[in-house]
Design an enzyme around this catalytic site. Structure first.
Site, short mmCIF file in Angstrom:
data_model
loop_
_atom_site.label_atom_id
_atom_site.label_comp_id
_atom_site.label_asym_id
_atom_site.label_seq_id
_atom_site.Cartn_x
_atom_site.Cartn_y
_atom_site.Cartn_z
N CYS A 60 0.83 -1.21 -0.02
CA CYS A 60 0.06 0.01 -0.01
C CYS A 60 0.91 1.28 -0.07
O CYS A 60 0.53 2.45 -0.48
CB CYS A 60 -1.19 0.10 1.14
SG CYS A 60 -2.04 -1.39 1.38
N HIS A 91 -2.90 7.26 3.11
CA HIS A 91 -3.41 6.11 2.72
C HIS A 91 -5.08 5.71 3.30
O HIS A 91 -4.87 5.90 4.32
CB HIS A 91 -2.44 5.01 2.96
CG HIS A 91 -3.12 3.42 2.63
ND1 HIS A 91 -3.57 3.28 1.60
CD2 HIS A 91 -2.93 2.37 3.51
CE1 HIS A 91 -3.73 1.80 1.60
NE2 HIS A 91 -3.54 1.43 2.74
N ASN A 124 -10.21 0.61 0.44
CA ASN A 124 -8.80 0.63 0.36
C ASN A 124 -8.16 -0.01 -0.83
O ASN A 124 -8.56 -1.24 -1.41
CB ASN A 124 -8.38 -0.12 1.42
CG ASN A 124 -6.79 -0.28 1.68
OD1 ASN A 124 -6.09 -0.03 0.80
ND2 ASN A 124 -6.32 -0.74 2.61
O1 UT7 Z 1 -3.74 -1.23 3.62
C1 UT7 Z 1 -3.28 -1.87 4.72
C2 UT7 Z 1 -4.56 -2.90 5.07
N1 UT7 Z 1 -4.78 -3.07 6.57
C3 UT7 Z 1 -5.34 -2.12 7.24
O2 UT7 Z 1 -5.40 -0.94 6.97
C4 UT7 Z 1 -5.98 -2.91 8.44
C5 UT7 Z 1 -5.85 -2.10 9.54
N2 UT7 Z 1 -6.84 -2.53 10.77
C6 UT7 Z 1 -8.18 -2.32 10.62
O3 UT7 Z 1 -8.61 -1.45 9.84
C7 UT7 Z 1 -8.98 -2.82 11.66
O4 UT7 Z 1 -8.13 -3.57 12.59
C8 UT7 Z 1 -10.11 -3.76 11.01
C9 UT7 Z 1 -11.27 -2.77 10.29
C10 UT7 Z 1 -9.48 -4.60 10.08
C11 UT7 Z 1 -10.85 -4.46 12.22
O5 UT7 Z 1 -11.44 -3.64 13.02
P1 UT7 Z 1 -11.10 -4.02 14.69
O6 UT7 Z 1 -12.06 -3.00 15.48
O7 UT7 Z 1 -9.71 -3.98 14.86
O8 UT7 Z 1 -11.82 -5.52 14.82
P2 UT7 Z 1 -11.20 -6.77 15.09
O9 UT7 Z 1 -10.32 -7.25 14.07
O10 UT7 Z 1 -10.47 -6.44 16.47
O11 UT7 Z 1 -12.32 -7.63 15.26
C12 UT7 Z 1 -13.31 -7.56 16.34
C13 UT7 Z 1 -14.72 -8.17 15.93
C14 UT7 Z 1 -14.31 -9.52 15.85
O12 UT7 Z 1 -15.53 -10.49 16.38
P3 UT7 Z 1 -15.28 -11.09 17.77
O13 UT7 Z 1 -14.12 -11.97 17.41
O14 UT7 Z 1 -15.00 -10.19 18.77
O15 UT7 Z 1 -16.73 -11.85 17.92
C15 UT7 Z 1 -14.44 -9.78 14.31
O16 UT7 Z 1 -14.69 -11.35 13.85
O17 UT7 Z 1 -15.25 -7.89 14.81
C16 UT7 Z 1 -15.47 -8.82 13.91
N3 UT7 Z 1 -15.48 -8.54 12.46
C17 UT7 Z 1 -16.59 -8.20 11.85
N4 UT7 Z 1 -17.92 -7.99 12.09
C18 UT7 Z 1 -18.80 -7.67 11.28
C19 UT7 Z 1 -14.23 -8.01 11.78
N5 UT7 Z 1 -14.76 -7.81 10.71
C20 UT7 Z 1 -16.16 -7.82 10.65
C21 UT7 Z 1 -17.13 -7.20 9.61
N6 UT7 Z 1 -18.15 -7.29 10.05
N7 UT7 Z 1 -16.74 -6.96 8.24
#
Ligand code: UT7
Length: 332
Positions: free
Chosen positions: A111, A258, A288
């Site tokens: 990215c 980004h 993204n």
């Molecule tokens: O270009 C670089 C690319 N990558 C990035 O920029 C990623 C950077 N990270 C992020 O933007 C965030 O970490 C995410 C958006 C990917 C995730 O958000 P988060 O608040 O950090 O969520 P998490 O990964 O800690 O997940 C929390 C919960 C989980 O459920 P449980 O285990 O607590 O029951 C996930 O399964 O949110 C759940 N979850 C979703 N729920 C509904 C993750 N994605 C989704 C979704 N819809 N799309």
């Protein structure tokens, strides 16, 4: 000598995919995607390729700069999702637009790729090897994501952005007294964190292996680890680049970050103590697009007239690697 961006362009696939449509594929909802990321929809290719999107973006950038393909000295494409391993996408673009004089090669810093490509082109121009370059970020990430994995498939989109960078003799002093051109570049990588965001190329495969290896072709990400890295590294890198140029956060008119996550951008603004309205975003509409996010945003703002001569911009990104970078420039 002044090295400045004299043309920008971008290309997006026509098909917009809404959060609602994704909620029919995986266990998610419009609200949970918006709350986690800010993303409302993204463009997904139904035929466009990394090369075709890149070529369209380049044609627009050339048109805006008032140049033709024969003028181009160098084409640099940043991508981590090319159609072909060989030849590189930049050579496909060269052929497609008819830039037959141009040297052409690809660069992959995920990215952060567009920034690294622009910095590389800048170094070539600064060294006097070339007088101009088309620099592109182009991705079709939709073919690398697992469409049954809600934690990644909601994040990414396809698209391409390009700039025409040219070296001109002498200085360009803008009405506000600022000199046009690049003022500072900072790049970095933390290879030890490579595991947190990765996607495999095909595995070792030959008749001499004891056992054939399994192949998982999808993007895998530890979202929280990337989030933690980005919210710290991006503002720190911007602060260091500004300090390199003897500038303060208040001296910057726009921060083009980004476009991964609205929350990451807001957190960077807070850590820098900068107003959030200096951080334009388009991730709500396009998601993204990896290396394409910064040049697409730049082109949109430029075409909307939101960037004026003399404006100081900071372009900053992060990505798999993990890589990060910031470039400070005055628009001229
Ligand atoms: O270009 C670089 C690319 N990558 C990035 O920029 C990623 C950077 N990270 C992020 O933007 C965030 O970490 C995410 C958006 C990917 C995730 O958000 P988060 O608040 O950090 O969520 P998490 O990964 O800690 O997940 C929390 C919960 C989980 O459920 P449980 O285990 O607590 O029951 C996930 O399964 O949110 C759940 N979850 C979703 N729920 C509904 C993750 N994605 C989704 C979704 N819809 N799309």
């Amino acid at each position: 000598m002044t090295i400045r961006i004299s043309g920008t362009g971008s290309a997006l696939p026509k098909r917009a995919v809404t959060n609602q449509e994704l909620s029919e594929l995986v266990d998610t909802s419009d609200q949970s995607i918006r709350e986690r990321t800010g993303i409302g929809e993204r463009r997904i290719s139904t035929g466009d390729t990394v090369a075709s999107l890149a070529a369209s973006a380049c044609t627009q950038a050339l048109e805006m700069a008032g140049k033709t393909a024969e003028d181009v000295d160098l084409i640099l494409v940043a991508t981590c999702s090319p159609e072909l391993l060989l030849p590189c996408c930049a050579c496909q673009v060269q052929n497609s637009i008819g830039a037959f004089r141009a040297a052409a090669f690809d660069l992959n810093a995920a990215c952060a790729g567009f920034l690294f490509a622009m910095d590389t082109a800048y170094a070539y121009l600064q060294a006097g090897l070339y007088k101009n370059a088309l620099v592109v970020g182009s991705e079709v990430l939709s073919k690398l994501v697992d469409w049954s994995d809600r934690s990644t498939c909601v994040l990414f989109g396809d698209g391409a952005g390009a700039v025409y960078l040219e070296a001109e003799p002498g200085e360009i002093v803008c009405e506000n007294g600022r000199r046009a051109g690049i003022e500072a570049i900072l790049q970095g990588a933390d290879g030890a964190k490579g595991e947190v965001l990765s996607c495999r190329e095909r595995p070792l495969g030959n008749p001499f292996l004891q056992e054939q290896q399994a192949f998982d072709p999808y993007v895998h990400m530890d979202g929280r680890a990337v989030y933690k890295f980005a919210t710290r590294q991006v503002p720190d890198c911007i602060a260091a680049a500004l300090s390199q140029a003897g500038l303060a956060v208040e001296d910057v008119d726009l921060f083009l970050l980004h476009q991964a996550n609205e929350r990451i951008i807001a957190s960077a603004a807070k850590r820098l103590k900068a107003e959030l309205d200096k951080f334009p975003m388009n991730l709500q509409r396009v998601g993204n697009m990896s290396s394409a996010t910064i040049p697409v945003l730049l082109d949109e703002l430029n075409r909307e007239g939101r960037i004026q001569k003399g404006d100081r911009l900071v372009l900053s990104g992060f990505g798999a690697g993990l890589t990060y970078g910031a470039t400070v420039l005055v628009w001229g």
